[in-house]
Design a protein around this motif. Structure first.
Motif, PDB file in Angstrom:
ATOM      1  N   GLN A   3       0.844  -1.187   0.000  1.00 26.30           N
ATOM      2  CA  GLN A   3       0.000   0.000   0.000  1.00 26.30           C
ATOM      3  C   GLN A   3       0.881   1.240   0.000  1.00 26.30           C
ATOM      4  O   GLN A   3       1.882   1.298   0.720  1.00 26.30           O
ATOM      5  N   LEU A   4       0.512   2.233  -0.801  1.00 22.71           N
ATOM      6  CA  LEU A   4       1.289   3.452  -0.955  1.00 22.71           C
ATOM      7  C   LEU A   4       0.386   4.656  -0.728  1.00 22.71           C
ATOM      8  O   LEU A   4      -0.719   4.712  -1.275  1.00 22.71           O
ATOM      9  N   VAL A   5       0.861   5.624   0.048  1.00 27.47           N
ATOM     10  CA  VAL A   5       0.093   6.830   0.344  1.00 27.47           C
ATOM     11  C   VAL A   5       0.978   8.043   0.119  1.00 27.47           C
ATOM     12  O   VAL A   5       1.974   8.227   0.827  1.00 27.47           O
ATOM     13  N   GLU A   6       0.596   8.900  -0.849  1.00 27.30           N
ATOM     14  CA  GLU A   6       1.344  10.114  -1.149  1.00 27.30           C
ATOM     15  C   GLU A   6       0.849  11.277  -0.297  1.00 27.30           C
ATOM     16  O   GLU A   6      -0.313  11.328   0.098  1.00 27.30           O
ATOM     17  N   SER A   7       1.743  12.240  -0.086  1.00 30.04           N
ATOM     18  CA  SER A   7       1.377  13.487   0.561  1.00 30.04           C
ATOM     19  C   SER A   7       2.363  14.566   0.135  1.00 30.04           C
ATOM     20  O   SER A   7       3.399  14.271  -0.450  1.00 30.04           O
ATOM     21  N   GLY A   8       2.039  15.816   0.424  1.00 30.20           N
ATOM     22  CA  GLY A   8       2.948  16.916   0.171  1.00 30.20           C
ATOM     23  C   GLY A   8       2.601  17.800  -1.002  1.00 30.20           C
ATOM     24  O   GLY A   8       3.282  18.808  -1.224  1.00 30.20           O
ATOM     25  N   GLY A   9       1.574  17.461  -1.759  1.00 31.41           N
ATOM     26  CA  GLY A   9       1.176  18.302  -2.872  1.00 31.41           C
ATOM     27  C   GLY A   9       0.552  19.598  -2.397  1.00 31.41           C
ATOM     28  O   GLY A   9       0.249  19.784  -1.220  1.00 31.41           O
ATOM     29  N   GLY A  10       0.363  20.515  -3.345  1.00 28.80           N
ATOM     30  CA  GLY A  10      -0.232  21.793  -3.012  1.00 28.80           C
ATOM     31  C   GLY A  10      -0.073  22.784  -4.131  1.00 28.80           C
ATOM     32  O   GLY A  10       0.273  22.433  -5.261  1.00 28.80           O
TER      33      GLY A  10
END
Length: 122
Positions: A3-10
């Motif tokens: 399972q992969l979870v991205e974050s940090g966009g904006g």
């Protein structure tokens, strides 16, 4: 299964920076090659950068060389994409992906995150 979870966009102004992260679970992180892809509206999903299992060898498409850096922290089960000197053309949904093995490829990844939106204003 991984399972992969991205974050940090904006939202960022042209010339600015963002750091994306992708946290992995459900597998042995060091055995997987990791990559970042992106997809703009109406466009094909494209490979952006990859990093090999264990050795940490990296690969980038020409348009991001010198601006983006992919890295991994095996202890934290996390892969990062540091994006500097961002351009409006970098605007897209960014996805992380994983495949078993050492080879960095631009297709045939087995596991995908949900994506994180990056918007670069002019």
């Amino acid at each position: 299964q991984v399972q992969l979870v991205e974050s940090g966009g904006g939202l960022v102004q042209a010339g600015g920076s963002l750091r994306l992260s992708c946290a992995a679970s459900g597998g042995t992180f060091s055995r997987y090659t990791l990559a970042w892809f992106r997809q703009a509206p109406g466009k094909e999903r494209e490979f952006v950068a990859g990093i090999s299992s264990w050795s940490g060898s990296t690969s980038y498409i020409d348009s991001v060389k010198g601006r983006f850096t992919i890295s991994r922290d095996n202890g934290a089960n996390t892969v990062y994409l540091q994006m500097n000197s961002l351009k409006p053309d970098d605007t897209a949904v960014y996805y992380c992906a994983a495949r078993r093995g050492t080879a960095i490829t631009q297709s045939r990844y087995d596991y995908w995150g949900q994506g994180t939106q990056v918007t670069v204003s002019s």
